[in-house]
Design an enzyme around this catalytic site. Structure first.
Site, short mmCIF file in Angstrom:
data_model
loop_
_atom_site.label_atom_id
_atom_site.label_comp_id
_atom_site.label_asym_id
_atom_site.label_seq_id
_atom_site.Cartn_x
_atom_site.Cartn_y
_atom_site.Cartn_z
CE1 TYR A 99 13.73 -0.60 2.57
CE2 TYR A 99 12.51 1.01 1.52
CZ TYR A 99 12.68 0.00 2.66
OH TYR A 99 11.48 -0.44 3.10
CG HIS A 103 -0.29 -0.42 2.63
ND1 HIS A 103 -0.95 -1.35 3.22
CD2 HIS A 103 0.76 0.09 3.19
CE1 HIS A 103 -0.10 -1.63 4.41
NE2 HIS A 103 0.97 -0.71 4.35
#
Length: 488
Positions: A258, A171
């Site tokens: 990340y 989502h």
């Protein structure tokens, strides 16, 4: 309509309830069957009690069953939904705790980085067991909808090695679009049209239009910097927007782990994060949040059960993809969303074997991806770094090759920015030993790892991280929730 949906990991109580009520917002689905399965009989009985109450309160013919026998739950299922967390919060705590000893400070640790890679090693053997059951006992051509992280690794393993029709669902795109619509002053979400493409948790809004008008980089930066809340909570994301020219789907905390630039030193971490909520960069933030949520649910179960007596309101159907995909496949009503699938030319400048997240349309003919999208070079470079880690991680999980696992962790962008090769080798040994019960493919390597640890001279540190908060007690949570309610 009459068909069966199996939910694996149905003890994820809040999420299972959301999926259940979303699906029952489709009028044609009132008479279907939900088969719940989980390792925890206790969790199963709690969620079944809630779903039974919803069925009763809404006078529905829906059938709900619950069993710890996974194959029984999967028998004849047309759709299988996975929301499992292999190892639960116990293993997850090690995903955060052990890397911290080597200077690696993670906010979530469930996608890549040291925690996400080990999470994938625990999940992939189990995912392949699911796929075997689906092939053998589910309905012919059953579709596997994977919600479990690490999304790309799990979906990669299910498609490449499980040989099951699989789509990964998240989502993040929807949440990012909601932010953009808000900062641009859209009156409704429908005014915003966008193309978002990349890989899961590193997806990029490469085309934005508000009521048909293209929104450029400078306008979007100004809108975010003028927003009284997001300008503080999303400092890192805004910085990436300035440098890359496009906005990322993921929260400040997710995105920070990340990349190799924002969590490499404690002083840098505190500069870029926001502590108003876990998702904006707090050390181990999602672990704390998950622990508090589980404790709260266990304590306040009667309250959750009572709330299940409310009528299902289709106007409150969430934007989670699952119910919309099922509706499109079964009724032919077209749904446009963003899905995790094997690339094969969907994104021109990412590897063909990668699991990408990109726009697609669903109808009774299936999921049809929009092909030929090219993302900005900087976005592609960042995604490819993660894809290379994901590929090695999947191959290590399949083969049980601990040396390949160590190389995957070494090549992780944040790990490489913080740790030396010697530290990485020891850290992986320590994580494999600590999580051995969930890592059957590494059973042959545990004894040697223990011996190396006993003789290691690599120094570690006892450190809670740059921005750690304690797990709040039930009483603290009650006080905070009461204060928020009063403020509203």
């Amino acid at each position: 309509m009459s068909f069966k949906i199996a939910i694996i990991g149905a003890g994820s109580v809040g999420f299972t309830k959301k999926l259940f009520t979303d699906i029952l917002c489709v009028p044609e689905f009132k008479g279907i069957e939900f088969a719940l399965t989980d390792l925890s009989e206790h969790n199963l009985q709690m969620i079944k009690a809630i779903l039974d109450k919803i069925v009763e309160a809404n006078k529905l013919p829906t059938k709900v069953t619950a069993t710890t026998d996974r194959r029984k739950a999967l028998e004849g299922a047309r759709y299988v939904i996975s929301c499992v967390r292999v190892g639960g919060l116990e293993a997850y705590a090690d995903d955060i705790r052990i890397p911290l000893k080597y200077g690696i400070d993670q906010c979530v640790g469930d996608t890549i980085c040291a925690g996400g890679i080990l999470y994938g090693q625990r999940n992939i053997p189990v995912i392949l067991d699911f796929c075997k059951d689906i092939r053998e006992v589910a309905a012919p051509g059953a579709k596997f909808l994977n919600y479990a992280n690490p999304m790309a690794m799990n979906t990669w393993a299910a498609i490449e090695y499980g040989k099951v029709d699989t789509v990964g669902l998240c989502h993040g795109v929807q949440h990012g679009a909601e932010q953009i619509a808000e900062v641009l002053g859209a009156k409704s979400q429908g005014e915003l049209d966008y193309i978002c493409s990349g890989i899961n948790h590193q997806t990029w809004f490469v085309d934005l239009r508000l009521n048909g008008r293209t929104i450029g980089k400078d306008e979007l930066i100004a809108a975010f910097e003028a927003h009284p809340i997001y300008s503080q909570q999303e400092k890192l994301r805004i910085d990436v927007l300035k440098r890359f020219g496009v906005y990322s789907t993921e929260s400040n905390g997710h995105l920070s782990e990340y990349l190799p630039w924002y969590r490499k030193r404690p002083d840098e971490i505190t500069r870029w994060i926001d502590m108003s909520d876990w998702i904006h960069g707090e050390t181990g933030g999602y672990l704390r949040h998950s622990t508090e949520t589980r404790n709260w649910f266990e304590t306040e179960f009667p309250q959750f059960l009572a709330s299940a007596e409310k009528p299902i309101d289709p106007a409150k159907r969430s934007n989670e993809h699952a119910s919309h995909i099922l509706e499109a496949l079964e009724t032919g009503r077209v749904y446009r969303g963003h899905f995790n699938v094997k690339n094969t030319g969907v994104i021109t400048n990412l590897p063909s074997d990668a699991i990408i997240e990109s726009p697609g349309f669903v109808d009774r003919f299936g999921i049809n991806m929009v092909s030929g999208i090219t993302i900005p070079e900087a976005c592609a470079a960042t995604c490819i770094s993660s894809i290379n880690v994901q590929r090695m991680s999947v191959h290590a999980a399949i083969s049980g090759d601990i040396d390949l696992l160590k190389l995957a962790v070494l090549h992780d962008p944040l790990v490489g920015a913080v740790s030396t090769p010697e530290e990485v080798w020891q850290m992986v040994d320590e994580m494999v030993v600590a999580q051995a019960r969930w890592l059957p493919q590494y059973a042959h390597a545990v004894s040697a790892a223990k011996e190396r640890l006993a003789n290691s001279k690599v120094k570690t540190r006892e450190w809670e991280g740059a921005a750690r908060r304690h797990v709040r007690s039930i009483e603290e949570l009650r006080v905070e929730k009461a204060a928020l309610k009063q403020a509203v």
